[in-house]
Design a protein around this motif. Structure first.
Motif, PDB file in Angstrom:
ATOM      1  N   ARG A 185     -13.467 -54.027  -6.595  1.00  0.00           N
ATOM      2  CA  ARG A 185     -12.980 -52.998  -5.654  1.00  0.00           C
ATOM      3  C   ARG A 185     -12.106 -53.583  -4.099  1.00  0.00           C
ATOM      4  N   LYS A 186     -12.506 -55.255  -4.103  1.00  0.00           N
ATOM      5  CA  LYS A 186     -11.328 -55.057  -2.983  1.00  0.00           C
ATOM      6  C   LYS A 186     -10.315 -56.423  -3.089  1.00  0.00           C
ATOM      7  N   ASP A 187     -10.321 -56.468  -4.637  1.00  0.00           N
ATOM      8  CA  ASP A 187      -8.219 -56.870  -5.093  1.00  0.00           C
ATOM      9  C   ASP A 187      -7.517 -57.146  -4.052  1.00  0.00           C
ATOM     10  N   ASP A 188      -6.587 -57.670  -3.663  1.00  0.00           N
ATOM     11  CA  ASP A 188      -5.536 -57.647  -3.210  1.00  0.00           C
ATOM     12  C   ASP A 188      -4.123 -57.413  -3.987  1.00  0.00           C
ATOM     13  N   ASN A 218      -5.489 -50.539  -9.357  1.00  0.00           N
ATOM     14  CA  ASN A 218      -6.447 -51.138 -10.110  1.00  0.00           C
ATOM     15  C   ASN A 218      -6.855 -50.528 -11.087  1.00  0.00           C
ATOM     16  N   GLN A 277      -6.650 -48.272  -4.661  1.00  0.00           N
ATOM     17  CA  GLN A 277      -7.822 -48.237  -6.352  1.00  0.00           C
ATOM     18  C   GLN A 277      -7.479 -47.699  -7.449  1.00  0.00           C
ATOM     19  N   TYR A 334      -9.067 -42.636  -1.649  1.00  0.00           N
ATOM     20  CA  TYR A 334     -10.080 -43.915  -1.796  1.00  0.00           C
ATOM     21  C   TYR A 334      -8.725 -44.885  -1.576  1.00  0.00           C
TER      22      TYR A 334
END
Length: 180
Positions: free
Chosen positions: A24-27, A101, A98, A94
């Protein structure tokens, strides 16, 4: 980096929901690097398969490789924007990152094993399932809404392609003279 990629690959095959939650927080750099590495792997193997099957020579392999990598990145970015439109319509709030991703990571099965003739379709379908799971997890929407968003994003282009093909078939049939 390699260990993380291997863990992600295993995760998307064995524990996709947990792996999406962990991503979820991957750049952007992490997501693009992961996708780029798998896309390059896919491009090399699919180009070699086409060359072995006789559909391309040495120049064909290089051109196929380059076009697959560039087309894969551009195509997936366009597809991600298109899917995000429908994700937004069904309630995902979101952000487009997202959705990117979800789709880039969800492509793992088709990029790793989609190059295998005839069997690759199974892994493309698994990627479709992962798209739904990824959108659900990363956009915080229900499974039904994620299915609707992905289904609309996939079905509309397929219907347009079918209509375009039908149009061209009819136009060729009406213009082609009948030999007597």
């Amino acid at each position: 980096m390699i260990d993380t990629m291997v863990d992600r690959v295993k995760g998307f095959f064995l524990k996709p929901v947990e792996t999406f939650r962990a991503s979820r927080k991957d750049d952007l750099g992490t997501v693009f690097t992961y996708f780029g590495a798998l896309l390059l792997f896919y491009a090399v193997l699919s180009s070699l398969v086409r060359a072995v099957s006789g559909t391309g020579g040495a120049a064909g392999i290089v051109a196929d490789l380059i076009l697959t990598v560039i087309g894969g990145f551009v195509g997936m970015l366009v597809f991600a924007a298109w899917v995000h439109l429908w994700v937004y319509v069904v309630g995902g709030r979101y952000g487009v990152m997202q959705t990117v991703n979800a789709l880039f990571y969800g492509s793992t099965p088709s990029l790793l094993l989609g190059w295998i003739p005839f069997v690759g379709i199974i892994f493309s379908l698994w990627s479709l399932v992962l798209y739904v799971l990824g959108v659900r997890e990363l956009q915080g929407i229900s499974t039904a809404r994620a299915v609707i968003a992905i289904a609309i994003a996939v079905v509309i282009p397929l219907v347009l392609i079918a209509l375009l093909a039908a149009y061209f078939m009819v136009s060729v049939a009406t213009v082609t003279p009948v030999l007597m």
